[in-house]
Scaffold this active site. Structure first.
Site, PDB file in Angstrom:
ATOM      1  N   CYS A 119      40.516  39.375  38.696  1.00  0.00           N
ATOM      2  CA  CYS A 119      40.446  37.923  38.878  1.00  0.00           C
ATOM      3  C   CYS A 119      39.409  37.303  37.932  1.00  0.00           C
ATOM      4  O   CYS A 119      39.673  37.149  36.745  1.00  0.00           O
ATOM      5  CB  CYS A 119      40.185  37.573  40.340  1.00  0.00           C
ATOM      6  SG  CYS A 119      40.566  35.837  40.720  1.00  0.00           S
ATOM      7  N   HIS A 220      44.098  40.200  43.406  1.00  0.00           N
ATOM      8  CA  HIS A 220      43.075  40.964  44.130  1.00  0.00           C
ATOM      9  C   HIS A 220      43.682  42.208  44.778  1.00  0.00           C
ATOM     10  O   HIS A 220      44.077  42.183  45.948  1.00  0.00           O
ATOM     11  CB  HIS A 220      42.413  40.085  45.195  1.00  0.00           C
ATOM     12  CG  HIS A 220      41.474  39.077  44.638  1.00  0.00           C
ATOM     13  ND1 HIS A 220      40.122  39.326  44.487  1.00  0.00           N
ATOM     14  CD2 HIS A 220      41.685  37.824  44.168  1.00  0.00           C
ATOM     15  CE1 HIS A 220      39.540  38.262  43.953  1.00  0.00           C
ATOM     16  NE2 HIS A 220      40.467  37.340  43.752  1.00  0.00           N
ATOM     17  N   GLU A 222      42.251  44.813  45.840  1.00  0.00           N
ATOM     18  CA  GLU A 222      41.429  45.341  46.934  1.00  0.00           C
ATOM     19  C   GLU A 222      41.899  44.829  48.288  1.00  0.00           C
ATOM     20  O   GLU A 222      41.584  45.434  49.330  1.00  0.00           O
ATOM     21  CB  GLU A 222      39.951  44.996  46.709  1.00  0.00           C
ATOM     22  CG  GLU A 222      39.552  43.556  46.979  1.00  0.00           C
ATOM     23  CD  GLU A 222      39.856  42.592  45.858  1.00  0.00           C
ATOM     24  OE1 GLU A 222      39.480  41.408  45.987  1.00  0.00           O
ATOM     25  OE2 GLU A 222      40.466  43.010  44.855  1.00  0.00           O
TER      26      GLU A 222
END
Length: 250
Positions: A119, A220, A222
């Site tokens: 990002c 993202h 994660e």
């Protein structure tokens, strides 16, 4: 993934925020990073080491002990770094993070350390390579699809291009991703090759294998605990880098 004694877990540096935080009676500035980044690394078999903003002159020494680097998400990159006037909705400048992370990335480039830029990280690498950013996508693309606000990640479909390093990790074609950003790539930086787009034409990922292993993604990963492929790829690249460095030292 668990490493054996003969195959040690690689050390992955992860950049962090430096923000005001409260815990009990304490109200101080502190290094801060969502746990999801750490579990992404450890689930993939790496060891996560935090790299909070500090003197950029120490970046070379800090990166020397790493086998891989993650440039994490966060506040907007300062537009002054790519020669543009500040948009009213661009975040206040975070000079500490910009200077530190640019120094870390450049040190990683010199050493050919594998990099995963997430990002803000993608945007920072693009700027480091001389590229530019769109400062407010709702204005330039006419959509709020990438940042719903309130800490809620939007889900968007992106298309991974054939014959890129990213396709080798995620496969070519449609991938569902978690988004939380209002800026994006305008002009790609030197040496960066677009590896994924959304249907509005926004670059969602780039790769560069000419100077080590660099993967930048606008989303993202994660946030998806069931899909650790990008973290696994970084850890695999970092393990290979560590083995090569060990061999060179003999």
């Amino acid at each position: 993934m668990v490493s054996s004694g003969s195959d040690p877990a690689p050390m992955i540096g992860v950049t962090t925020y430096l923000e005001r935080a409260q815990q009990g009676v304490w109200d101080v500035r502190a290094a801060f990073l969502p746990e999801q980044y750490l579990t992404g690394v450890t689930d993939a078999g790496g060891i996560a080491l935090l790299l909070p903003p500090q003197d950029p002159a120490s970046a070379e020494a800090a990166i020397a002990g790493m086998d891989g680097l993650i440039l994490s998400g966060g506040a907007d990159v300062a537009p002054e770094l790519y020669g543009e006037e500040r948009h009213p909705l661009t975040d206040p400048a975070r000079v500490d993070r910009d200077a530190w992370e640019l120094a870390l990335f450049r040190a990683a480039e010199r050493r050919r350390i594998p990099v995963l830029a997430i990002c803000r990280g993608l945007q920072l690498v693009n700027v480091a390579r001389g590229g530019t950013l769109q400062q407010h996508l709702p204005e330039t693309l006419g959509t709020e699809r990438y940042r719903l606000g309130g800490g809620v990640f939007a889900e968007n479909d992106i298309e991974v291009a054939d014959d890129t390093a990213l396709a080798g990790v995620l496969g070519a074609g449609d991938v569902r991703v978690h988004s939380y950003h209002h800026q994006g790539i305008d002009r790609l930086g030197e040496g960066l090759v677009a590896a994924a787009h959304s249907d509005d034409g926004l670059v969602q990922a780039f790769v560069d294998t000419s100077a080590g292993h660099v993967v930048g993604i606008q989303w993202h990963p994660e946030e998806n605990a069931e899909d650790r492929r990008l973290f696994e790829d970084l850890v695999s690249q970092a393990r290979a880098y560590a083995a090569e460095r060990k061999e060179d030292a003999r």
